[in-house]
Motif scaffolding. Structure first.
Motif, PDB file in Angstrom:
ATOM      1  N   SER A  92       0.799  -1.219   0.000  1.00 46.01           N
ATOM      2  CA  SER A  92       0.000   0.000   0.000  1.00 46.01           C
ATOM      3  C   SER A  92       0.834   1.272   0.000  1.00 46.01           C
ATOM      4  CB  SER A  92      -0.921   0.034   1.223  1.00 46.01           C
ATOM      5  OG  SER A  92      -1.817  -1.030   1.186  1.00 46.01           O
ATOM      6  N   PHE A  93       1.943   1.280   0.728  1.00 49.34           N
ATOM      7  CA  PHE A  93       2.701   2.513   0.909  1.00 49.34           C
ATOM      8  C   PHE A  93       4.003   2.555   0.119  1.00 49.34           C
ATOM      9  CE2 PHE A  93       0.013   2.359   4.632  1.00 49.34           C
ATOM     10  CZ  PHE A  93      -0.463   3.662   4.675  1.00 49.34           C
ATOM     11  N   SER A  96       7.416   4.683   1.331  1.00 50.30           N
ATOM     12  CA  SER A  96       7.180   5.276   2.649  1.00 50.30           C
ATOM     13  C   SER A  96       7.321   4.241   3.752  1.00 50.30           C
ATOM     14  CB  SER A  96       5.785   5.887   2.715  1.00 50.30           C
ATOM     15  OG  SER A  96       5.676   6.942   1.822  1.00 50.30           O
ATOM     16  N   TYR A  97       6.941   3.006   3.455  1.00 47.64           N
ATOM     17  CA  TYR A  97       7.074   1.956   4.458  1.00 47.64           C
ATOM     18  C   TYR A  97       8.538   1.636   4.726  1.00 47.64           C
ATOM     19  CZ  TYR A  97       6.998  -2.565   6.686  1.00 47.64           C
ATOM     20  OH  TYR A  97       7.216  -3.594   7.555  1.00 47.64           O
ATOM     21  N   ILE A 102       5.024   6.181   8.424  1.00 44.59           N
ATOM     22  CA  ILE A 102       3.583   6.051   8.251  1.00 44.59           C
ATOM     23  C   ILE A 102       2.874   6.248   9.585  1.00 44.59           C
ATOM     24  CG2 ILE A 102       1.757   4.487   7.547  1.00 44.59           C
ATOM     25  CD1 ILE A 102       3.976   3.031   5.923  1.00 44.59           C
ATOM     26  N   THR A 109      -5.933   8.915   3.245  1.00 46.68           N
ATOM     27  CA  THR A 109      -5.386   9.045   1.901  1.00 46.68           C
ATOM     28  C   THR A 109      -5.666   7.749   1.152  1.00 46.68           C
ATOM     29  OG1 THR A 109      -3.251   8.171   2.600  1.00 46.68           O
ATOM     30  CG2 THR A 109      -3.540  10.557   2.736  1.00 46.68           C
ATOM     31  N   GLU A 111      -3.596   5.631   0.001  1.00 49.37           N
ATOM     32  CA  GLU A 111      -2.714   4.581   0.506  1.00 49.37           C
ATOM     33  C   GLU A 111      -3.245   3.998   1.819  1.00 49.37           C
ATOM     34  OE1 GLU A 111      -1.473   7.710  -0.081  1.00 49.37           O
ATOM     35  OE2 GLU A 111      -0.454   7.373  -1.999  1.00 49.37           O
ATOM     36  N   ARG A 112      -3.693   4.863   2.705  1.00 47.90           N
ATOM     37  CA  ARG A 112      -4.241   4.388   3.984  1.00 47.90           C
ATOM     38  C   ARG A 112      -5.521   3.596   3.752  1.00 47.90           C
ATOM     39  NH1 ARG A 112      -2.761   9.935   5.862  1.00 47.90           N
ATOM     40  NH2 ARG A 112      -0.749   9.602   6.804  1.00 47.90           N
ATOM     41  N   SER A 114      -6.323   1.918   1.036  1.00 47.37           N
ATOM     42  CA  SER A 114      -5.993   0.610   0.446  1.00 47.37           C
ATOM     43  C   SER A 114      -5.410  -0.323   1.497  1.00 47.37           C
ATOM     44  CB  SER A 114      -5.040   0.765  -0.734  1.00 47.37           C
ATOM     45  OG  SER A 114      -3.757   1.124  -0.302  1.00 47.37           O
ATOM     46  N   PHE A 115      -4.641   0.211   2.447  1.00 46.87           N
ATOM     47  CA  PHE A 115      -4.114  -0.632   3.518  1.00 46.87           C
ATOM     48  C   PHE A 115      -5.248  -1.184   4.373  1.00 46.87           C
ATOM     49  CE2 PHE A 115      -2.688  -1.037   7.940  1.00 46.87           C
ATOM     50  CZ  PHE A 115      -1.768  -2.061   7.764  1.00 46.87           C
TER      51      PHE A 115
END
Length: 168
Positions: A92-93, A96-97, A102, A109, A111-112, A114-115
């Motif tokens: 997802s990230f 950034s991960y 995070i 967002t 990404e968040r 989708s996580f």
């Protein structure tokens, strides 16, 4: 004890209590059962101890099994979600991960979202497959996973915004 550990213990107890008192009594149309207690696994700090996450996820699922009389399916689904959580983060990230920057309890967002979506779908598929445990119930499993995931995501986002820390 540091404050992160206290926050995690408080989050564990509150989400379990909310699940048992409120959400275990909800079952809309026979297909929709929200499980926002998995927010504990989703919101666990990224750079914390991974073995601690798996052990606490097992205890969370075990407590759910004791209150639901479900024979270990919640514990299994929680441990699988906790084990695959780093891979879902990476999916997802992305970069950034890798830098561990995070924070999930800020604004939503893509990404968040989708996580949260992938995490909830993984947990619910494992949970409902283990609950049915027969291939002839595949449509029932898929319907329950779809509708329960939608409702769990909505309640999880509401809870995230309710417990979001204030910035001053």
């Amino acid at each position: 004890m540091n404050s992160a550990l206290l926050v995690n213990i408080f989050r564990f107890i509150m989400l379990l209590a909310i699940q048992i008192v409120i959400f275990n009594n909800m079952n809309f149309l026979g297909y929709i059962s929200p499980f926002p207690y998995i927010l504990y696994i989703i919101l666990y700090p990224v750079n914390s101890n991974k073995a601690g996450l798996i052990i606490s996820s097992f205890l969370l699922g075990l407590m759910m099994d004791m209150f639901c009389n479900s024979g270990g399916i919640h514990a299994t689904a929680c441990v699988i979600l906790a084990y695959y959580r780093p891979y879902i983060f990476k999916f997802s990230f992305g970069l950034s991960y890798e830098y561990q920057t995070i924070k999930l309890n800020e604004s939503l967002t893509p990404e968040r979202f989708s996580f949260i979506l992938v995490s909830v779908l993984m947990h619910h598929i494992v949970l409902f497959v283990l609950e049915a445990f027969q291939f002839k119930f595949i449509w029932d499993i898929l319907l329950r996973t779809l509708f329960s995931s939608i409702f769990t995501i909505i309640t999880s986002i509401i809870i995230i915004y309710l417990i979001k820390p204030n910035k001053r």
